[in-house]
Enzyme design. Structure first.
Site, PDB file in Angstrom:
ATOM      1  N   CYS A   1     -31.659 -26.284 -19.475  1.00  0.00           N
ATOM      2  CA  CYS A   1     -31.883 -25.700 -20.795  1.00  0.00           C
ATOM      3  C   CYS A   1     -31.290 -26.625 -21.844  1.00  0.00           C
ATOM      4  O   CYS A   1     -30.226 -27.213 -21.647  1.00  0.00           O
ATOM      5  CB  CYS A   1     -31.216 -24.337 -20.846  1.00  0.00           C
ATOM      6  SG  CYS A   1     -31.192 -23.582 -22.472  1.00  0.00           S
TER       7      CYS A   1
ATOM      8  N   HIS B   1     -34.641 -17.173 -18.500  1.00  0.00           N
ATOM      9  CA  HIS B   1     -33.389 -17.730 -19.025  1.00  0.00           C
ATOM     10  C   HIS B   1     -33.394 -17.751 -20.556  1.00  0.00           C
ATOM     11  O   HIS B   1     -32.448 -17.292 -21.204  1.00  0.00           O
ATOM     12  CB  HIS B   1     -33.203 -19.153 -18.471  1.00  0.00           C
ATOM     13  CG  HIS B   1     -32.013 -19.882 -19.026  1.00  0.00           C
ATOM     14  ND1 HIS B   1     -30.819 -19.964 -18.340  1.00  0.00           N
ATOM     15  CD2 HIS B   1     -31.821 -20.549 -20.188  1.00  0.00           C
ATOM     16  CE1 HIS B   1     -29.946 -20.645 -19.069  1.00  0.00           C
ATOM     17  NE2 HIS B   1     -30.538 -21.030 -20.194  1.00  0.00           N
ATOM     18  N   GLU B   2     -34.459 -18.272 -21.131  1.00  0.00           N
ATOM     19  CA  GLU B   2     -34.488 -18.418 -22.599  1.00  0.00           C
ATOM     20  C   GLU B   2     -34.508 -17.062 -23.293  1.00  0.00           C
ATOM     21  O   GLU B   2     -33.938 -16.912 -24.388  1.00  0.00           O
ATOM     22  CB  GLU B   2     -35.680 -19.271 -23.035  1.00  0.00           C
ATOM     23  CG  GLU B   2     -35.689 -20.698 -22.474  1.00  0.00           C
ATOM     24  CD  GLU B   2     -34.444 -21.510 -22.796  1.00  0.00           C
ATOM     25  OE1 GLU B   2     -33.819 -21.267 -23.851  1.00  0.00           O
ATOM     26  OE2 GLU B   2     -34.065 -22.378 -21.971  1.00  0.00           O
TER      27      GLU B   2
ATOM     28  N   HIS C   1     -31.094 -15.978 -24.027  1.00  0.00           N
ATOM     29  CA  HIS C   1     -30.555 -16.524 -25.283  1.00  0.00           C
ATOM     30  C   HIS C   1     -31.095 -15.756 -26.489  1.00  0.00           C
ATOM     31  O   HIS C   1     -30.360 -15.434 -27.415  1.00  0.00           O
ATOM     32  CB  HIS C   1     -30.944 -17.988 -25.456  1.00  0.00           C
ATOM     33  CG  HIS C   1     -30.236 -18.937 -24.536  1.00  0.00           C
ATOM     34  ND1 HIS C   1     -28.877 -18.890 -24.300  1.00  0.00           N
ATOM     35  CD2 HIS C   1     -30.704 -19.980 -23.798  1.00  0.00           C
ATOM     36  CE1 HIS C   1     -28.539 -19.860 -23.463  1.00  0.00           C
ATOM     37  NE2 HIS C   1     -29.632 -20.537 -23.142  1.00  0.00           N
TER      38      HIS C   1
ATOM     39  N   HIS D   1     -24.480 -19.416 -22.025  1.00  0.00           N
ATOM     40  CA  HIS D   1     -24.530 -19.913 -20.650  1.00  0.00           C
ATOM     41  C   HIS D   1     -23.400 -19.339 -19.805  1.00  0.00           C
ATOM     42  O   HIS D   1     -22.316 -19.032 -20.306  1.00  0.00           O
ATOM     43  CB  HIS D   1     -24.479 -21.442 -20.653  1.00  0.00           C
ATOM     44  CG  HIS D   1     -25.784 -22.052 -21.047  1.00  0.00           C
ATOM     45  ND1 HIS D   1     -25.905 -23.292 -21.611  1.00  0.00           N
ATOM     46  CD2 HIS D   1     -27.045 -21.551 -20.952  1.00  0.00           C
ATOM     47  CE1 HIS D   1     -27.173 -23.546 -21.847  1.00  0.00           C
ATOM     48  NE2 HIS D   1     -27.891 -22.509 -21.470  1.00  0.00           N
TER      49      HIS D   1
HETATM   50 ZN   LIG Z   1     -29.818 -21.950 -21.822  1.00  0.00          ZN
END
Ligand SMILES: [Zn+2]
Ligand SMILES: *[C@@H]1O[C@H](CO)[C@@H](O)[C@H](O)[C@H]1NC(C)=O
Ligand SMILES: *[C@@H]1O[C@H](CO)[C@@H](O)[C@H](O)[C@H]1NC(C)=O
Ligand SMILES: *[C@@H]1O[C@H](CO)[C@@H](O)[C@H](O)[C@H]1NC(C)=O
Ligand SMILES: *[C@@H]1O[C@H](CO)[C@@H](O)[C@H](O)[C@H]1NC(C)=O
Ligand SMILES: *[C@@H]1O[C@H](CO)[C@@H](O)[C@H](O)[C@H]1NC(C)=O
Ligand SMILES: *[C@@H]1O[C@H](CO)[C@@H](O)[C@H](O)[C@H]1NC(C)=O
Ligand SMILES: *[C@@H]1O[C@H](CO)[C@@H](O)[C@H](O)[C@H]1NC(C)=O
Ligand SMILES: *[C@@H]1O[C@H](CO)[C@@H](O)[C@H](O)[C@H]1NC(C)=O
Ligand SMILES: [Zn+2]
Length: 363
Positions: free
Chosen positions: A120, A276-277, A280, A286
Site C-alpha cells: 500500500c 485494505h484500502e 483506510h 496500518h
Molecule cells: Zn495501507
C-alpha cells in the site's frame, strides 16, 4: 510486469478505452510473459544492496532513503547521498520493528524480501507518529520481541460522521470499468459492512459520491505518484476524504478462484487490495499484525480478503458492531481464505528467490 504482448484471447480488459490497468479473470489466464522479470519492478534494484550496513557507500542507497522517506521513516530531504549513515540505520531498525523482523540495522535477507514486496502506498509513519510496532515504547518492543501492536487510526481518529452510516461510492467514469470489476469492489465493501452499521451503495454520480474510486498511472495530481507494476499498488485517504486510488499499471486479477497458483506471476488480487484500502477510507491505519488486512504488504499472487480479528476490533472502536450480525460470516466456506492470511504458498518466496538468485549470480 510488462504486459504488452499478452494473448488477447485470455484477456478480459475491464476498460473500453485503451488505457491503464490490465485485468485477468483468474490466475490461470495469465499469459506467460507475466512471469516476473528479476530485474524489473519498482524496487527490484534494492536486491543489490543485500547485506549493506552502516559505514558503507553503495550506489543505490540514496534511492533506498527515498523509499524510507516515502513511507515516513526518514524526514524529508532533497539531497540524499549513497552513504549508509546513522539516519538510514535508524530508519531501517524502525522498519524492522514494524514488520516483526530482527532489528539488526543491516539490510539482511528477510528485511530485503519485505522491502521489495508490493505494498500500500500509504505511509507507515505519518508526521513522525507510527501506527505500527515502533509507535510503542522502545523498551516494550526490544525486550518483548514478539509483542505486536494492533490496529491503529489516523492522527485525530477521523471517522465518517455518526449519522452518516449509508455511504455511497462511485467509479471514475474515465476508467469505464466492467461489471465484473465493479463487483469486486462491491464484495470488498460488503466485508466491512458485515461487521459495522455501515452500508455502501454504488452511485452513478462520481462528484457527489462519498467514496470516489479511480485507476491512475504515475503522477495523478495528489503528490503521491504511482510507480508502475508492483511497488505501490494503491492508496486511500482518511475520512471524510473518500479518495481511493489504484495503480493503473498493475496486472489486476478480478476473479481470484485460482489465486494460489504455483506459477510465479506478478499479478495482484484486486479484492485483497480493495479490502485494505477501504479500511483506510473508514479510518484505520496500518497494523503490524501480519494476518490483518491492514498490514501494509501483500505478495504478488496472494489473496487475502478476510478481515482478521485485529481489523474487526479496530473498526468496532470507530463505528461499533453490526447490530444485525450475529457473528456468522455470510461468506461461503469456499470463499473463506485458508492460505492467504498467513502468507504461505509458493508465491510467497518470489522475492527471496530474487535475493538468492542475485547472490548466486555474483558470488
Ligand atoms: Zn495501507
Ligand atoms: C480462467 O479463465 C479462463 C479465461 O476466461 C477460463 O477459460 C478458465 O476456465 C478459467 N479457469 C478457472 C479455473 O476458472
Ligand atoms: C527486465 O526488466 C528490465 C528493466 O525494466 C528490462 O530492461 C529488461 O528488458 C527486462 N527483461 C525482459 C526479459 O523482459
Ligand atoms: C524528524 O525531524 C523531527 C524534528 O526535527 C525529529 O523530532 C524526528 O525525530 C525526525 N524523524 C526522523 C524519522 O528522523
Ligand atoms: C514531506 O514530503 C511529503 C511528500 O513528499 C510532503 O507531502 C510533505 O509536505 C513534506 N513535508 C515537509 C515538512 O516538507
Ligand atoms: C548535498 O549533499 C552533499 C554531500 O553531503 C553536499 O556536499 C552538498 O552541498 C549538498 N547539496 C545541497 C544542495 O544541500
Ligand atoms: C531472527 O534471528 C533469529 C536468531 O538468529 C532467527 O532464528 C530468526 O529466524 C530471525 N527472524 C527473522 C524474522 O529474521
Ligand atoms: C503534520 O503536522 C503538521 C504540523 O504540526 C500539520 O500541519 C499537518 O496537518 C500534519 N499532517 C498530518 C497528515 O497529520
Ligand atoms: C445468524 O444469522 C444468519 C443470517 O441472518 C442465520 O442464518 C443464522 O441462523 C444465525 N445464527 C444464529 C446462531 O443465530
Ligand atoms: Zn492518488
Amino acid at each position: 510486469m510488462n504486459v504488452q504482448a499478452f494473448i488477447a484471447l485470455f484477456l478480459i480488459s475491464i476498460f473500453t478505452t485503451p488505457t491503464s490497468a490490465h485485468f485477468f479473470p483468474n490466475m490461470s489466464s495469465l499469459p506467460p510473459n507475466l512471469i516476473p522479470n528479476t530485474t524489473a519492478g519498482a524496487w527490484a534494484s534494492f536486491v543489490k544492496l543485500l547485506g549493506c550496513h552502516t559505514g558503507q557507500q553503495v550506489d543505490g542507497i540514496a534511492k533506498l532513503k527515498q523509499y524510507f522517506q516515502y513511507f515516513g521513516y526518514i524526514n524529508n530531504s532533497t539531497n540524499f547521498t549513497d552513504d549508509f549513515d546513522n539516519v538510514l540505520e535508524s530508519a531501517l531498525r524502525t522498519y524492522q520493528r514494524n514488520f516483526n523482523l530482527n532489528t539488526t540495522g543491516v539490510l539482511d535477507g528477510p528485511t530485503l524480501k519485505k522491502l521489495i514486496s508490493p505494498r500500500c502506498g500509504n505511509a507507515d509513519i505519518i508526521n513522525g507518529t507510527s501506527s505500527m510496532n515502533s509507535g510503542k515504547s522502545p523498551s516494550a518492543s526490544s525486550i518483548h520481541l514478539h509483542t505486536v501492536s494492533h490496529f491503529s487510526f489516523f492522527a485525530g481518529k477521523p471517522r465518517w460522521p455518526e449519522r452518516k452510516t449509508d455511504l455511497t461510492y462511485a467509479f471514475s467514469p474515465e476508467n469505464q470499468l466492467s461489471d465484473s470489476a465493479k463487483s469486486v469492489f462491491s464484495r470488498a465493501f460488503e466485508r466491512w459492512s458485515e461487521v459495522t452499521p455501515l452500508t455502501f451503495t454504488e452511485t452513478a454520480s462520481f462528484s457527489a459520491a462519498d467514496i470516489r474510486i479511480g485507476f491512475f498511472s504515475g503522477d495523478h495530481g495528489d503528490g503521491e505518484p504511482f510507480d508502475g507494476p508492483l511497488g505501490t499498488l494503491a492508496h486511500a485517504f482518511s475520512p471524510p476524504s473518500g479518495r481511493f486510488h489504484l495503480d493503473g499499471d498493475e496486472n489486476w486479477v478480478v476473479d481470484a478462484n485460482l489465486i494460489n497458483s504455483p506459477s510465479l506471476v506478478s499479478a495482484v488480487d484486486l479484492e485483497s487490495v480493495a479490502v485494505h484500502e477501504i479500511g483506510h477510507l473508514l479510518g484505520l491505519g496500518h497494523s503490524s499484525v501480519e494476518e490483518s488486512i491492514m498490514y501494509p504488504t501483500i505478495t504478488a499472487g496472494q489473496r487475502k480478503v478476510e478481515l482478521a480479528n485485529d481489523d474487526v476490533e479496530g473498526i468496532h472502536v470507530l463505528y461499533g458492531s453490526n447490530p444485525n450480525f450475529n457473528g456468522t460470516s455470510s461468506s461461503t466456506p469456499a470463499e473463506r481464505d485458508t492460505n492467504g492470511a498467513h502468507f504461505v504458498g509458493p508465491l510467497m518466496d518470489l522475492s527471496l528467490l530474487l535475493v538468492f538468485g542475485f547472490v548466486l549470480m555474483f558470488f
